[in-house]
Design a protein around this motif. Structure first.
Motif, PDB file in Angstrom:
ATOM      1  N   ARG A   2      14.516  53.782  32.975  1.00 30.84           N
ATOM      2  CA  ARG A   2      14.515  55.192  33.349  1.00 30.84           C
ATOM      3  C   ARG A   2      15.181  56.043  32.268  1.00 30.84           C
ATOM      4  N   GLU A   3      14.735  57.276  32.188  1.00 35.31           N
ATOM      5  CA  GLU A   3      15.314  58.217  31.231  1.00 35.31           C
ATOM      6  C   GLU A   3      16.359  59.059  31.943  1.00 35.31           C
ATOM      7  N   ARG A   4      17.507  59.259  31.311  1.00 31.43           N
ATOM      8  CA  ARG A   4      18.590  60.036  31.904  1.00 31.43           C
ATOM      9  C   ARG A   4      18.235  61.517  31.892  1.00 31.43           C
TER      10      ARG A   4
END
Length: 122
Positions: A2-4
């Protein structure tokens, strides 16, 4: 992966502890593993309000942060057990101190939480 959405901020100890322990069930997972509940099914029984998926995600995060280790036994069906690492064991006195503080201030905390819930419901 996942991307922050929010950039990682590790400027002080509180930021670090927040990054490692953020998650509704992580402190309880650490405590119960320390007490000897090591199998995912045992942890699920100790925290019935948590979904199995969320517990697995948070256990994985604790493993990634080297607070717990995961042992997979080569049997059918597979057997998995979690244990605290030496690093993870250093958090237990801190968790105990937080629990003692909450026990000391239990009535006040319950009243504040209930009051907050009433405000949200309005």
């Amino acid at each position: 992966m996942r991307e922050r959405k929010i950039p990682l901020n590790l400027n002080c100890g509180l930021d670090l502890i927040g990054e490692v322990l953020y998650g509704k069930w992580k402190i309880r997972l650490l405590w119960f593993i320390n007490e000897g509940y090591k199998r995912p099914s045992e942890l699920q029984r100790k925290i019935p309000d948590a979904s199995r998926r969320v517990l697995n995600i948070q256990l994985k995060e604790l493993e990634d942060h080297e607070l717990v280790s995961k042992m997979i036994y080569p049997v059918v069906p597979p057997k998995v057990e979690y244990s605290l690492t030496e690093f993870g064991k250093t958090l237990i006195p801190v968790i105990a101190a937080l629990g003692n503080w909450a026990d000391t201030h239990e009535e006040h905390l319950r009243n504040v939480i209930k009051k907050t819930e009433l405000l949200i419901d309005e």
